[in-house]
Design an enzyme around this catalytic site. Structure first.
Site: not given
Length: 148
Positions: A53, A55, A83, A86
């Site tokens: 991801h 992040e 999410c 993260c």
């Protein structure tokens, strides 16, 4: 820590690049003052790794660049509400603050579904949601319209 809309524009640039590569268009930047420490877009599809991801990539690159895993003097700007995975990384990297654009009613872990940075896990982190919300949300909506 002051939240700057112009820094979200850097995250939007990364999200657009990710979308052009066929990734879900999410982008992130880690800022320390006026300095971009790191930037990233999603790499989930290209690497077949759910852990890539934007992040997570931006946080780990920032830690590497600054030679520390404590990012308390930094702000993470991300185009979509993080999410749980993260948000947990934000907690573990001790990020100073998080600013996100689009809310994620399905998986958002900074207020929409749960709030991992609220202090329940031992450390409260300032969070500002909805920064350039329309721009961030429309990027995602347009991407998924094209996919369908």
């Amino acid at each position: 820590m002051r939240i700057e809309k112009r820094f979200m524009e850097y995250a939007l640039e990364e999200a657009k690049k990710a979308g052009a590569r066929g990734e879900t268009p999410v982008g992130a930047v880690v800022m320390r003052g006026e300095e971009i420490v790191s930037r990233a877009g999603n790499e989930v599809e290209s690497t077949r790794s759910a852990c890539r991801h934007a992040e997570l990539l931006a946080l780990s690159r920032a830690a590497e660049a600054l030679k520390t895993r404590e990012l308390s003097d930094c702000v993470l700007y991300v185009t979509m509400e993080p999410c749980p995975m993260c948000a947990g990384a934000c907690l573990n990297y001790r990020i100073g603050a998080v600013a996100f654009g689009a809310y994620d009613a399905r998986c958002g872990a900074l207020g929409s579904r749960t709030d991992i940075l609220s202090g329940e896990f031992g450390r409260e982190t300032p969070v500002v949601g909805g920064v350039m919300r329309e721009e961030c949300a429309s990027l995602l909506t347009d991407f998924f319209k094209e996919k369908r």
